[in-house]
Design an enzyme around this catalytic site. Structure first.
Site, mmCIF file in Angstrom:
data_model
loop_
_atom_site.group_PDB
_atom_site.id
_atom_site.type_symbol
_atom_site.label_atom_id
_atom_site.label_comp_id
_atom_site.label_asym_id
_atom_site.label_seq_id
_atom_site.Cartn_x
_atom_site.Cartn_y
_atom_site.Cartn_z
ATOM 1 N N SER A 87 -9.796 1.208 2.350
ATOM 2 C CA SER A 87 -8.915 2.214 1.812
ATOM 3 C C SER A 87 -7.798 1.474 1.105
ATOM 4 O O SER A 87 -7.160 1.813 0.216
ATOM 5 C CB SER A 87 -8.345 3.380 2.686
ATOM 6 O OG SER A 87 -7.351 2.886 3.676
ATOM 7 N N SER B 32 -10.219 -1.134 6.772
ATOM 8 C CA SER B 32 -9.431 -0.766 5.369
ATOM 9 C C SER B 32 -8.815 -2.008 5.037
ATOM 10 O O SER B 32 -8.372 -1.943 3.676
ATOM 11 C CB SER B 32 -8.841 0.484 5.467
ATOM 12 O OG SER B 32 -9.459 1.448 5.192
ATOM 13 N N LYS C 267 0.867 -1.192 0.008
ATOM 14 C CA LYS C 267 0.063 -0.029 -0.002
ATOM 15 C C LYS C 267 0.896 1.239 0.092
ATOM 16 O O LYS C 267 1.784 0.966 0.829
ATOM 17 C CB LYS C 267 -0.805 -0.029 1.291
ATOM 18 C CG LYS C 267 -2.005 1.090 1.341
ATOM 19 C CD LYS C 267 -2.801 0.820 2.483
ATOM 20 C CE LYS C 267 -3.910 1.646 2.456
ATOM 21 N NZ LYS C 267 -4.997 1.476 3.915
#
Ligand code: GLN
Length: 496
Positions: free
Chosen positions: A158, A182, A83
């Site tokens: 996310s 997330s 990420k």
């Protein structure tokens, strides 16, 4: 091995093939690198914001030192998607924000260096909601990620880029973060496995912070075995993160085939068709899949306990949306145009430069959270909002503690709906926040939770969440593994 065969391997299987000499690490890396490169920036699924140029050099035969740390270790060069918000030395680390455009950190996050130290190779950085604020990946300054099951749908957020990349077969596995859901929610919406560890189990050093008392790094993987393998290398105390803790035991490969003796608590507060008055309940198709999975669990020997209660869970979202923005407003104060990334041009003085930089650099959702958080922390309102939300947080942790005296694990749907259409909820922040209804309580309590795919509704994946007491990851993974085998979900349809 053909590219198709290579892509079909889980991370653990790929590491095994390399160890056995049936596959080279370079071949594996190149197969994924070429696929990932088709989905970088706004091409394809827009999963990646950056992809490595070259496969790491092959070590010469017999030369153990060649190729550096990334080739040694038990992960044998298996590529890893990370990420965007994990700092990676010399590689863009922008947390989905324009304010960090072009930022190249001088150091690497501990979570990433633990995995590369164990032999994983950095494949690319994945798209995400800006500063991890969101449930659909539509808040990224680098454009939305598309769900590989249906490109008109969101992948969740996310960690949407990480989840979509794993589901689409663009990476064998990925690292994400979870503040209120997330990792788990995008895993659910993309039909993969996502694990949020116990708070403190994984170092936060080098993670661009959203809400420090909630943020945790964890794996997004194709199966439960890979989640355990990644977690095994992630956990541990780090002297650079004072909130990190030594994990009390080694994370082992999951092996349970049955669920005999396991009491699964199904709290009605998180599994009903009404989520407590805000209108949107848990979708019927999601509940059907969830109920069918519970029956499978019973066939495996589990006892389903419907009487377990989490009386304060209905207030979790309200508390979260005070606490997380409060922490975010403080964490994001550092982005002022002086130290990192973007600096607005043409300012007349220092204050004007700060203001313009933050005006130009932050997106709408981030500004909304900063305003909410600043308001909640302002003198005169502090007790009424922040103080009260902290007390709710304590009540929720106590609810779980009481529940775990009655059951071993709590089980709920991961998200109230399957993947929704791009644009469907962008105009209504409250509808968007409801995505986290089932995942936020565990975040507030700091306990581990895993999402595994449990079926399809309208042709889209449904996630089932299992949660346990702090540091019960081995038990959680074992139960998830047994259930995964029984449910036999086929995620390969989403591969591109
Ligand atoms: N969707 C939640 C939010 O917007 C959770 C995000 C997260 O876990 N990082 O805050």
């Amino acid at each position: 091995m053909s590219d198709l065969d290579i892509i079909g391997l889980s991370a653990a299987e790929a590491a095994g093939e390399i160890a056995a000499g049936a596959l080279s690490a370079g071949e594996l890396f190149e197969a994924y690198r070429a696929r990932a490169a088709e989905h970088v920036a706004e091409a394809g699924l827009n999963c990646f914001t950056w992809v490595a140029d070259d496969a790491p050099a092959e070590p010469a035969p017999g030369d153990d030192a060649a190729g550096g740390a990334s080739r040694g270790g038990t992960l044998h060069g298996v590529p890893l998607a990370v990420k965007d918000l994990f700092c990676t030395v010399g590689v863009p680390s922008q947390s989905g924000s324009k304010i960090l455009e072009g930022y190249l950190p001088p150091y690497t996050a501990t979570a990433v260096s633990r995995l590369t130290g164990a032999g994983a190779s950095l494949l690319g950085k994945t798209n995400q909601d800006e500063f991890a604020m969101g449930s659909s990946n539509e808040n990224s300054a680098y454009g939305p990620v598309l769900n590989p099951w249906n490109r008109e749908r969101v992948p969740g957020g996310s960690s949407g880029g990480s989840a979509a990349a794993v589901a689409a077969g663009l990476a064998p596995w990925a690292l994400g973060t979870d503040t209120g859901g997330s990792i788990r929610q995008p895993a659910a919406l993309c039909g993969i496995v996502g694990l949020k560890p116990t708070y403190g189990a994984v170092s936060r050093y080098g993670m661009i912070a959203f809400a420090s008392s909630l943020d945790q790094a964890g794996p997004l993987t194709r199966d439960v075995t890979d989640a355990a393998l990644m977690l095994r290398h992630l956990v541990g105390h780090d002297e650079r993160d004072a909130t990190s803790l030594a994990f009390p035991e080694e994370i082992g490969p999951p092996s349970a085939e049955r669920l005999e003796g396991i009491r699964l608590g199904v709290p009605k507060e998180l599994t009903g068709d009404s989520t407590g008055g805000d209108g949107e309940g848990i979708e019927e198709g999601v509940l059907d899949s969830f109920r069918a999975a519970l029956s499978r669990a019973e066939e495996l020997g589990a006892t389903i306990v419907e009487s377990v209660q989490l009386p304060h869970a209905l207030h979790a979202l309200s508390a979260y949306y005070v606490l997380a923005p409060a922490e975010a407003s403080s964490n994001l104060a550092r982005f002022d145009g002086v130290r990192y990334g973007l600096r607005a041009e043409g300012a007349k003085d220092l204050l004007d430069m700060y203001t313009r930089t933050r005006h130009d650099g932050f997106g709408a959702e981030v500004k909304r959270r900063i305003m909410l958080g600043t308001y909640a922390l302002s003198s005169g309102y502090y007790d009424a909002y922040y103080g009260r939300a902290q007390r709710v947080r304590t009540k929720i942790a106590e609810d779980f503690r009481a529940a775990f005296e009655q059951v071993d694990l709590i089980v709920t749907p991961t998200a109230p709906t399957v993947a929704f259409k791009l644009g469907e909820k962008t105009a209504d922040p409250l509808a968007m926040y409801l995505n986290d209804f089932c995942t936020v309580p565990m975040s507030l309590a700091g306990i581990p939770a895993i999402s595994i795919p449990c079926g399809l509704s309208e042709g889209l994946p449904v996630g089932l969440q299992l949660a346990g007491p702090a540091f019960s990851e081995n038990r959680l993974l074992d139960a998830a593994y047994a259930l995964e085998r029984a449910l036999d979900f086929d995620g390969s349809q989403a591969r591109v």
